[in-house]
Design a protein around this motif. Structure first.
Motif, mmCIF file in Angstrom:
data_model
loop_
_atom_site.group_PDB
_atom_site.id
_atom_site.type_symbol
_atom_site.label_atom_id
_atom_site.label_comp_id
_atom_site.label_asym_id
_atom_site.label_seq_id
_atom_site.Cartn_x
_atom_site.Cartn_y
_atom_site.Cartn_z
ATOM 1 N N LEU A 170 0.731 -1.205 0.033
ATOM 2 C CA LEU A 170 0.276 0.169 -0.158
ATOM 3 C C LEU A 170 0.837 1.116 0.002
ATOM 4 O O LEU A 170 0.394 2.292 -0.732
ATOM 5 C CB LEU A 170 -0.920 -0.039 1.034
ATOM 6 N N THR A 171 1.940 1.156 0.914
ATOM 7 C CA THR A 171 2.886 2.200 0.936
ATOM 8 C C THR A 171 3.460 2.825 -0.605
ATOM 9 O O THR A 171 3.347 3.775 -0.805
ATOM 10 C CB THR A 171 3.862 2.098 1.856
ATOM 11 N N ARG A 172 3.853 1.620 -1.240
ATOM 12 C CA ARG A 172 4.487 1.632 -2.630
ATOM 13 C C ARG A 172 3.449 2.495 -3.495
ATOM 14 O O ARG A 172 3.469 3.200 -4.258
ATOM 15 C CB ARG A 172 5.007 0.496 -3.102
ATOM 16 N N SER A 173 2.080 1.918 -3.241
ATOM 17 C CA SER A 173 1.055 2.192 -4.376
ATOM 18 C C SER A 173 0.907 3.895 -3.923
ATOM 19 O O SER A 173 0.577 4.494 -5.118
ATOM 20 C CB SER A 173 -0.168 1.606 -4.088
ATOM 21 N N LYS A 174 0.563 4.007 -2.649
ATOM 22 C CA LYS A 174 0.236 5.525 -2.405
ATOM 23 C C LYS A 174 1.413 6.457 -2.916
ATOM 24 O O LYS A 174 1.004 7.511 -3.489
ATOM 25 C CB LYS A 174 0.160 5.506 -1.025
ATOM 26 N N GLN A 175 2.638 6.127 -2.915
ATOM 27 C CA GLN A 175 3.785 7.086 -3.386
ATOM 28 C C GLN A 175 3.660 7.010 -4.971
ATOM 29 O O GLN A 175 3.859 8.037 -5.757
ATOM 30 C CB GLN A 175 5.124 6.308 -3.167
ATOM 31 N N ASP A 189 -2.193 2.875 7.604
ATOM 32 C CA ASP A 189 -0.955 3.205 8.232
ATOM 33 C C ASP A 189 0.274 2.682 7.481
ATOM 34 O O ASP A 189 0.088 2.013 6.414
ATOM 35 C CB ASP A 189 -1.052 2.816 9.691
ATOM 36 N N LEU A 190 1.108 2.464 8.029
ATOM 37 C CA LEU A 190 2.480 2.152 7.294
ATOM 38 C C LEU A 190 2.698 0.402 7.616
ATOM 39 O O LEU A 190 3.377 -0.287 7.127
ATOM 40 C CB LEU A 190 3.791 2.526 7.959
ATOM 41 N N GLY A 191 1.371 -0.119 8.000
ATOM 42 C CA GLY A 191 1.523 -1.510 8.167
ATOM 43 C C GLY A 191 1.893 -2.356 9.478
ATOM 44 O O GLY A 191 1.770 -3.424 9.628
ATOM 45 N N PRO A 198 8.925 18.802 6.568
ATOM 46 C CA PRO A 198 8.053 17.869 6.143
ATOM 47 C C PRO A 198 8.015 16.427 6.501
ATOM 48 O O PRO A 198 9.114 16.052 6.809
ATOM 49 C CB PRO A 198 8.462 18.088 4.562
ATOM 50 N N GLY A 199 6.918 15.944 6.750
ATOM 51 C CA GLY A 199 6.974 14.570 7.423
ATOM 52 C C GLY A 199 7.034 13.375 6.532
ATOM 53 O O GLY A 199 7.326 13.471 5.349
ATOM 54 N N TYR A 200 6.501 12.299 6.831
ATOM 55 C CA TYR A 200 6.772 10.980 6.413
ATOM 56 C C TYR A 200 5.932 10.904 4.807
ATOM 57 O O TYR A 200 6.709 10.722 3.843
ATOM 58 C CB TYR A 200 6.058 9.657 6.934
ATOM 59 N N TRP A 201 4.633 11.431 4.878
ATOM 60 C CA TRP A 201 4.078 11.643 3.479
ATOM 61 C C TRP A 201 4.614 12.942 2.678
ATOM 62 O O TRP A 201 4.379 12.848 1.455
ATOM 63 C CB TRP A 201 2.538 11.253 3.413
ATOM 64 N N GLU A 202 5.012 13.733 3.473
ATOM 65 C CA GLU A 202 5.098 15.265 2.660
ATOM 66 C C GLU A 202 6.457 15.101 1.984
ATOM 67 O O GLU A 202 6.519 15.665 0.983
ATOM 68 C CB GLU A 202 5.161 16.373 3.754
ATOM 69 N N VAL A 203 7.237 14.098 2.459
ATOM 70 C CA VAL A 203 8.574 14.129 1.750
ATOM 71 C C VAL A 203 8.509 12.817 0.582
ATOM 72 O O VAL A 203 9.247 12.780 -0.244
ATOM 73 C CB VAL A 203 9.880 13.721 2.591
ATOM 74 N N ARG A 204 7.256 12.384 0.747
ATOM 75 C CA ARG A 204 6.963 11.213 -0.420
ATOM 76 C C ARG A 204 5.962 11.715 -1.533
ATOM 77 O O ARG A 204 5.082 10.797 -2.049
ATOM 78 C CB ARG A 204 6.686 9.972 0.309
ATOM 79 N N GLY A 205 5.971 12.913 -1.683
ATOM 80 C CA GLY A 205 4.886 13.548 -2.766
ATOM 81 C C GLY A 205 3.630 14.075 -2.326
ATOM 82 O O GLY A 205 2.884 14.542 -3.190
ATOM 83 N N TYR A 206 3.240 13.917 -1.128
ATOM 84 C CA TYR A 206 2.194 14.453 -0.769
ATOM 85 C C TYR A 206 2.267 16.065 -0.543
ATOM 86 O O TYR A 206 3.203 16.347 -0.295
ATOM 87 C CB TYR A 206 1.589 13.828 0.784
ATOM 88 N N HIS A 207 1.089 16.834 -0.533
ATOM 89 C CA HIS A 207 1.005 18.247 -0.428
ATOM 90 C C HIS A 207 1.572 18.336 0.901
ATOM 91 O O HIS A 207 1.435 17.716 1.944
ATOM 92 C CB HIS A 207 -0.552 18.531 -0.688
ATOM 93 N N ASN A 208 2.031 19.827 1.208
ATOM 94 C CA ASN A 208 2.708 20.071 2.303
ATOM 95 C C ASN A 208 1.491 20.631 3.424
ATOM 96 O O ASN A 208 1.628 20.184 4.690
ATOM 97 C CB ASN A 208 3.755 21.163 2.403
ATOM 98 N N ARG A 209 0.481 20.932 2.809
ATOM 99 C CA ARG A 209 -0.838 21.341 3.751
ATOM 100 C C ARG A 209 -1.843 20.292 3.633
ATOM 101 O O ARG A 209 -2.384 20.118 4.771
ATOM 102 C CB ARG A 209 -1.317 22.918 3.231
ATOM 103 N N GLY A 210 -2.371 20.128 2.340
ATOM 104 C CA GLY A 210 -3.284 18.883 2.398
ATOM 105 C C GLY A 210 -4.791 19.441 2.647
ATOM 106 O O GLY A 210 -5.406 18.691 3.374
#
Ligand SMILES: Nc1nc2c(c(=O)[nH]1)N[C@H]1C(S)=C(S)[C@@H](COP(=O)(O)O)O[C@H]1N2
Ligand SMILES: [Mo]
Length: 226
Positions: A18-23, A58-60, A203-215
């Motif tokens: 899931l984590t790979r898919s989300k990235q 979550d991260l599993g 920036p946190g876990y998802w924010e450094v993996r392509g997610y928006h900084n604010r969301g």
């Protein structure tokens, strides 16, 4: 009395399916509709669909933190650092909020009843100083996420220990999770361990993996532009 407690930190798994898919979805701009809706127009943000159940994301790995072993560490650019165990956390003024969940993977869930400690009461207790502009949430599974101080201070944001009148389950972030209803749900840190007030954004876990900084779901801020 709270005493220092550092349980072993599991490494977040960066390679669950899931984590790979989300990235990959973040890279592809998956689920973006290009619509812009304002909250007053409609309750469901663009590109979202309603669900009645409550998915777990979550991260599993689910850290095994009992209420007895849970500690909250509030530190950084504040006048009054906090280190509470669960009993002390419960003696704080309790807030009840009802809010909607909007997850970036497109599910939304209405009318979630939360009980806990409001972030505004936390800010009154710890007194951020002039340098504090951002907040970093640190979790027992190694996850992190970042918020602007104003977003953390939203009037319906809270550190929740109960949902629908029952203790928050481990899979949904118990003993205590953050809930920030006006942003995508990845900002709502589960298994909350520490709250750090900082001058520079981090920036946190998802924010450094392509997610928006604010969301912001109403602006469909799913992914970062670069
Ligand atoms: N500690 C921690 N908090 C987290 C996550 C996580 O992996 N670890 N995932 C985030 C994401 S991406 C979502 S969508 C929500 C999911 O919360 P739920 O499982 O209660 O639905 O938790 C957020 N908070
Ligand atoms: Mo998510």
């Amino acid at each position: 009395m709270a005493e220092p407690h550092e349980p072993p930190q599991p490494e977040p798994s960066h390679d669950s399916k899931l984590t790979r898919s989300k990235q990959r979805w973040a890279q592809q701009g998956r689920f973006l509709t290009g619509q812009v809706a304002r909250p007053e127009d409609q309750r469901l943000p663009p590109g979202q669909h309603l669900t009645r159940d409550w998915p777990t994301l979550d991260l599993g790995l689910t850290p095994d933190i009992s209420r007895e072993h849970w500690r909250l560490d509030v530190h950084g650019a504040i006048a009054h650092p906090i280190f509470w165990d669960f009993a002390e956390f419960l003696t704080q003024r309790q807030a009840n909020f009802v809010s909607d969940i909007h997850c970036v993977t497109t599910w939304s869930r209405y009318d979630n009843q939360w009980r806990g400690f409001s972030t505004r009461d936390l800010l009154a207790a710890c007194q951020p100083n002039d340098r504090a502009r951002f907040v970093v949430l640190h979790c027992y599974d190694g996850y992190t996420t970042n918020l602007a101080l104003e977003d953390f201070a939203a009037e319906d944001a809270l550190l929740a220990h109960s949902w629908s009148g029952t203790p928050l389950t481990a899979e949904h972030g118990g003993p205590v999770r953050l809930v920030v209803p006006h942003l995508y749900f990845w900002k709502s840190a589960k298994w909350l361990q520490a709250i750090e007030f900082v001058a520079e954004d981090a920036p946190g876990y998802w924010e450094v993996r392509g997610y928006h900084n604010r969301g912001d779901p109403w602006l469909e801020q799913r992914y970062s532009d670069d």
